[in-house]
Design an enzyme around this catalytic site. Structure first.
Site, PDB file in Angstrom:
ATOM      1  N   SER A   3      11.245 -42.351  -6.468  1.00 29.14           N
ATOM      2  CA  SER A   3      11.921 -43.501  -7.048  1.00 29.14           C
ATOM      3  C   SER A   3      11.985 -44.656  -6.046  1.00 29.14           C
ATOM      4  CB  SER A   3      13.310 -43.100  -7.544  1.00 29.14           C
ATOM      5  OG  SER A   3      13.935 -44.135  -8.252  1.00 29.14           O
TER       6      SER A   3
ATOM      7  N   ASP B 251       9.003 -45.907  -9.624  1.00 28.54           N
ATOM      8  CA  ASP B 251       8.517 -45.174 -10.788  1.00 28.54           C
ATOM      9  C   ASP B 251       8.884 -45.840 -12.101  1.00 28.54           C
ATOM     10  OD1 ASP B 251      11.249 -44.418 -10.388  1.00 28.54           O
ATOM     11  OD2 ASP B 251      10.951 -42.672 -11.659  1.00 28.54           O
TER      12      ASP B 251
ATOM     13  N   ASP C  17      11.733 -46.708 -13.704  1.00 28.36           N
ATOM     14  CA  ASP C  17      12.829 -46.362 -14.615  1.00 28.36           C
ATOM     15  C   ASP C  17      14.086 -47.177 -14.300  1.00 28.36           C
ATOM     16  OD1 ASP C  17      13.687 -45.115 -12.283  1.00 28.36           O
ATOM     17  OD2 ASP C  17      14.091 -43.179 -13.236  1.00 28.36           O
TER      18      ASP C  17
END
Length: 467
Positions: free
Chosen positions: A95, A233, A235
């Site tokens: 992330s 990533d 999100d």
């Protein structure tokens, strides 16, 4: 520190995410959780991700599963592809954390795993199953990204962002090309900025000062209506107004929820408290920080009322859609995983449709302002000892808080959230994903919030150095 489950998946140093450790966790996931038609695997752009993804693929096939290699793909796009195929999934990503760390996010055919699923995976680690004996087949999914883009194109339409000149801060986001394609498909003019072949850990919840300066400079130099980006990533979203001012993730959540007609909100205690003042929201459920806790609250709301128009979002901006929403051009099906695209597109489309700027849409919300930052490379033991001392003794807490004001309320839901006189809030919490300590603040003006954050960060830095 050995790899462990945090607020969202397994995280650890790359050197500790060995092929053997990765294989063991994948096998435990397959043994403990349903995987449906097989296993989809995706990865971000950090240097270690191709190797770790190959380890995941090999482990899944060794367990006899049909494995689909999706390559470099955003987490929500992977989740969407896997759920449509009725398959489980593993996303290889760290992330927003630095490139010396990485991790695994696990998905059931129905969506993200829960905390109960995490416990089942850990239990299965101690009782490894026997090899399947037959290696599972391997396939690819070249159209997974295009299907994700099509989801938003069909819902919002080709003119949804027409007339807007948008800067796309590409850095090393795995979604940078998909975002450019999607924004263009929605009618925007896209200016691509600062693409990097070196991994850059962009934290959308604690944007670095130098990045904030770049965002403002790009807006001024390029005549942009907004700059947008994501974490590694994709999100978690990053979105600015036309001046380059970052719109906090929980504010994007409120704007998106209103635009989609949501009525039930599930969000962590760290989110901006003005969410409770929005009249369209008939129910509010506050949770611990982390998408598994938000999803659990959403599932509980849907179990009580399957027709509930429920959404979830976090202070980092990740947005979860729990019902089929009516978008300008068509229906937008539920996607119960943290997504960065929807909280970028929905506020921009809604503001354009209302004939106002994004800054004006934000200004129309109740006046509560948040800010956040983090201390990196902070040992978990020091963080725990510091919080324990504040939690245990009111006198210790009062002495620490004296420069900020008098305590009026205390919330122990996740870390230590302290309400102060004058409506100000300081929230202290160790990160669940990395050896970091996070500080969140809230105040009635943007200037007061920033001043409060600066003071709190300095105080926490001194206190942790003494632990």
């Amino acid at each position: 520190m050995a790899p462990k489950f945090g607020t969202s998946g397994l995280r650890g140093l790359v050197v500790e995410l060995t092929p053997e450790l990765v294989a063991a966790h994948v096998a435990a996931f397959i043994a403990a959780c349903p995987t449906g038609t097989g296993l989809f695997v995706g990865r971000d752009l950090r240097p270690s991700s191709p190797r770790i993804a190959a380890d995941v693929i090999a482990a899944g096939r060794a367990c006899g599963l049909a494995v689909t290699d999706c390559g470099a793909l955003s987490t929500p796009a992977l989740a969407l592809a896997a759920m449509r195929a009725g398959a489980g999934a593993v996303m290889v990503t760290g992330s927003h954390i630095p490139a010396d760390r990485n991790g695994l996010k696990f998905y059931l055919p129905s969506g993200e795993i829960s905390k109960a699923d995490e416990a089942a995976i850990l239990a299965a680690l101690s009782t490894p199953g026997a090899p399947s004996g037959a290696e599972g087949p391997l396939a690819t999914a070249p159209h997974a990204g295009a299907e994700y883009v099509a989801r938003y194109g069909a819902a919002f339409g080709p003119d949804a962002l027409a007339g807007l000149r948008l800067g796309l801060y590409e850095h090393s986001s795995v979604a940078r090309d998909l975002l450019a394609e999607l924004l263009t498909a929605l009618g925007a003019e896209v200016v691509r900025l600062a693409r990097s072949e070196t991994f850059i850990p962009v934290d959308t919840e604690a944007v670095a000062p130098e990045t904030r300066a770049d965002l403002k400079a790009w807006c001024a130099a390029q005549g942009l209506d907004a700059v947008l980006s994501t974490d590694g990533d994709a999100d978690r979203p990053l979105l600015t107004d036309a001046t380059g001012l970052v719109v906090p993730g929980d504010v994007l959540g409120v704007l998106s929820a209103r635009a989609l007609g949501a009525e039930v909100i599930c969000t962590p205690v760290s989110s901006n408290a003005m969410v409770a003042e929005i009249p369209e929201f008939r129910a509010l459920h506050l949770t611990k920080i982390g998408s598994p806790f938000v999803i659990a609250a959403m599932e509980a709301a849907l179990a009580a009322d399957p027709s509930a128009k429920v959404v979830g979002f976090e202070a980092n901006g990740g947005f979860l859609l729990g019902f089929e929403a009516k978008a300008p051009a068509g229906p937008l099906p539920a996607l119960m995983t943290r997504d960065a695209v929807l909280p970028i597109v929905a506020p921009l489309v809604a503001a354009r449709a209302a004939g106002q700027s994004l800054a004006a849409a934000v200004a129309a919300l109740p006046a509560r302002f948040t800010a956040a930052d983090r201390l990196t490379e902070m040992p978990t033991e020091a963080s725990a000892a510091f919080l324990a001392s504040l939690r245990a003794e009111a006198a210790t807490r009062a002495a620490f808080l004296a420069p900020l004001g008098q305590e009026t309320a205390l919330d122990n839901t996740d870390g230590l959230r302290i309400s102060l006189e004058g409506g100000r809030v300081v929230h202290l919490r160790p990160s669940g994903n990395a050896p970091e300590f996070r500080v969140y603040v809230e105040a009635e003006t943007r200037e007061d919030a920033q001043e409060l954050l600066n003071m709190a960060m300095a105080m926490v830095t001194r206190a942790l150095a003494a632990c």
